[in-house]
Design an enzyme around this catalytic site. Structure first.
Site, PDB file in Angstrom:
ATOM      1  CG  PHE A 126      48.440  40.869  39.387  1.00  0.00           C
ATOM      2  CD1 PHE A 126      49.456  41.081  39.655  1.00  0.00           C
ATOM      3  CD2 PHE A 126      47.838  40.681  38.353  1.00  0.00           C
ATOM      4  CE1 PHE A 126      50.235  40.106  39.161  1.00  0.00           C
ATOM      5  CE2 PHE A 126      49.078  39.557  37.713  1.00  0.00           C
ATOM      6  CZ  PHE A 126      50.051  39.235  38.266  1.00  0.00           C
ATOM      7  CG  ASP A 169      43.221  38.545  43.023  1.00  0.00           C
ATOM      8  OD1 ASP A 169      43.820  37.518  43.514  1.00  0.00           O
ATOM      9  OD2 ASP A 169      43.762  39.667  42.285  1.00  0.00           O
ATOM     10  CE1 TYR A 171      50.643  31.946  40.147  1.00  0.00           C
ATOM     11  CE2 TYR A 171      48.301  30.407  39.279  1.00  0.00           C
ATOM     12  CZ  TYR A 171      49.082  32.188  39.469  1.00  0.00           C
ATOM     13  OH  TYR A 171      49.012  32.933  38.490  1.00  0.00           O
ATOM     14  CE  LYS A 172      50.056  35.170  43.173  1.00  0.00           C
ATOM     15  NZ  LYS A 172      50.754  35.416  41.708  1.00  0.00           N
ATOM     16  NE  ARG A 195      56.579  40.371  43.442  1.00  0.00           N
ATOM     17  CZ  ARG A 195      55.633  39.169  42.974  1.00  0.00           C
ATOM     18  NH1 ARG A 195      54.031  40.181  43.335  1.00  0.00           N
ATOM     19  NH2 ARG A 195      55.530  38.801  42.096  1.00  0.00           N
TER      20      ARG A 195
END
Ligand SMILES: Cc1ncc(COP(=O)(O)O)c(C=O)c1O
Length: 412
Positions: free
Chosen positions: A124, A191, A216-217, A371
């Protein structure tokens, strides 16, 4: 052939179906939980309460309140809830800052002199960017490892590695990486942004010592929710937080001139926590109470499989990022993956915009990745089935070719 009736049957047998009602209703099919989880009703009520009753009425006194309100202990309380989800002791997780900042703090604290920082190609971007910054700050070499490249025989001090790839959803074998890292004297910082809340993680069992992840995911903490940082207790004692702010001090309100770090992962806190966001995340995490994460993982895999199987039956050729491993059979379900499906298409941006107009919300990552996230707590199997039908229809009709779908927004 998988039918909608099959998906309905899965929903009837779903052990997590009681969680759906914990969420505020979203418009259409929301397949972006891997980017920004939707709010739970509890999180919205908590925001209101924290603002009106605590901030407005209790004011600065709320730092010391008992119960939910004691702001000073919120990072530790939220950390303990996340600790259960990743399989580590409650005191080993601190909640603060962003993933980017937490990566910097941990990597800077861990990097032994003379050793390199390593990042896999295609990691990422922020993980790579932050390590570029740290490497140039301390004059350490930065190694970019090709996908699947072996670690053995390299002089690596710190390796940054996603537990679930943000493009393909491939899940890393954490125990295997840790075993090799120990052999070469490297520290792995995991991560967990795309893994927490959808995989049955057991970091302690797998020998992982350090990790960071998003709030927040799949944890549904809200936009810009604070991130978390895991540091094994026995390792924390010797590590120095490079941002040695007062919230990482053993006794911040003693106001002593020297810096004395807190004994646990708490030493990686830095400044005053964002209380409103932290309160929302605290309440959001309650939706995981009593959830067996093995059931959550199994459901996420099944949702992805329903989506991919429906696509495969359409006769339209979809290129699944990471290979064609997603099929609806036992062998495919035995492959451990995260909870999103990536589909490669050069016009992916326009296709996603077209789907969003039809109420199916996925996202796009440059240069060519669509996605679709399948969070197990707020989606049904029929949602996965219907989303596939919408995508098939958009592809067959070529509705996405309308030029308005190619107008680029700032956030994709
Ligand atoms: C794997 C991964 N790491 C880190 C981040 C971003 O971290 P932050 O914005 O909290 O620094 C993301 C965001 O999508 C991500 O997917």
């Amino acid at each position: 052939m998988l039918t909608r009736a099959d998906a309905e049957a899965f929903d009837r047998d779903d052990p997590l179906k009681d969680r759906l009602s914990a969420f505020e209703r979203t418009r259409g099919l929301y397949l972006d939980g891997h980017s920004l989880g939707p709010p739970t009703r509890r999180a919205l009520l908590r925001l209101e309460r924290t603002a009106r009753e605590e901030w407005s009425e209790r004011l600065v006194g709320a730092w010391n309140d008992d119960g939910d309100g004691g702001w000073i202990d919120l990072p530790a309380r939220v950390g303990a809830k996340i600790a259960r989800l990743i399989g580590v002791p409650p005191d080993d997780v601190a909640v603060s800052d962003s993933v980017s900042v937490n990566l910097f703090k941990l990597a800077a604290a861990l990097l032994p002199p003379g050793k390199a920082i390593a990042v896999y190609e295609g990691e990422f971007p922020t993980d790579d960017y932050v390590m570029q910054g740290l490497a140039s700050l301390v004059g350490a070499p930065l190694i970019r490892l090709a996908s699947g490249a072996p670690l053995a025989g390299r002089t690596i001090g710190v390796l940054i590695k996603s537990a679930v790839d943000y493009r393909t959803a491939a899940a890393a074998d954490i125990a295997r990486f840790e075993a090799v890292a120990r052999e070469i004297g490297a520290f792995v910082i995991w991560d967990l942004s795309h893994a927490t809340g959808v995989l049955a993680l057991d970091l302690a069992r797998d020998g992982a010592r350090f990790a960071v992840g998003c709030g927040y995911k799949y944890l549904n903490g809200g936009p810009g929710a604070p991130a978390f940082l895991y540091c094994m207790r026995s390792e924390a004692e010797r590590l120095k937080n490079p941002i040695s702010g007062w919230f990482g001090h053993a006794a911040p309100f003693d106001f002593t001139p020297d810096y004395r770090p807190a004994p646990s992962a708490k030493r990686f806190l830095a400044g005053t926590p964002p209380i409103l966001s932290l309160a929302a995340l605290d309440a959001a995490l309650d939706v995981f109470d009593g959830v067996d994460m093995r059931a959550a993982e199994a459901k996420a895999q099944r949702l992805c499989a329903v989506f991919c199987t429906a696509l495969a039956a359409s006769g339209t050729d979809f290129e699944i990022a990471g290979g064609a491993a997603w099929r609806f059979d036992r062998a495919a379900l035995a492959i451990r993956r995260g909870a999103h499906v990536g589909i490669l298409h050069k016009d992916g941006y326009a296709i996603i915009r077209c789907l969003i107009e039809r109420g199916v919300m996925g996202d796009f990552r440059a240069p060519n990745l669509m996605r679709f996230g399948f969070s197990p707590l707020f989606l049904r199997h029929v949602d996965a089935f219907d989303a596939a039908q919408a995508l098939i229809d958009v592809m067959r009709s070529e509705a996405w070719r309308d030029p308005r779908f190619s107008v680029k927004e700032k956030v994709t």
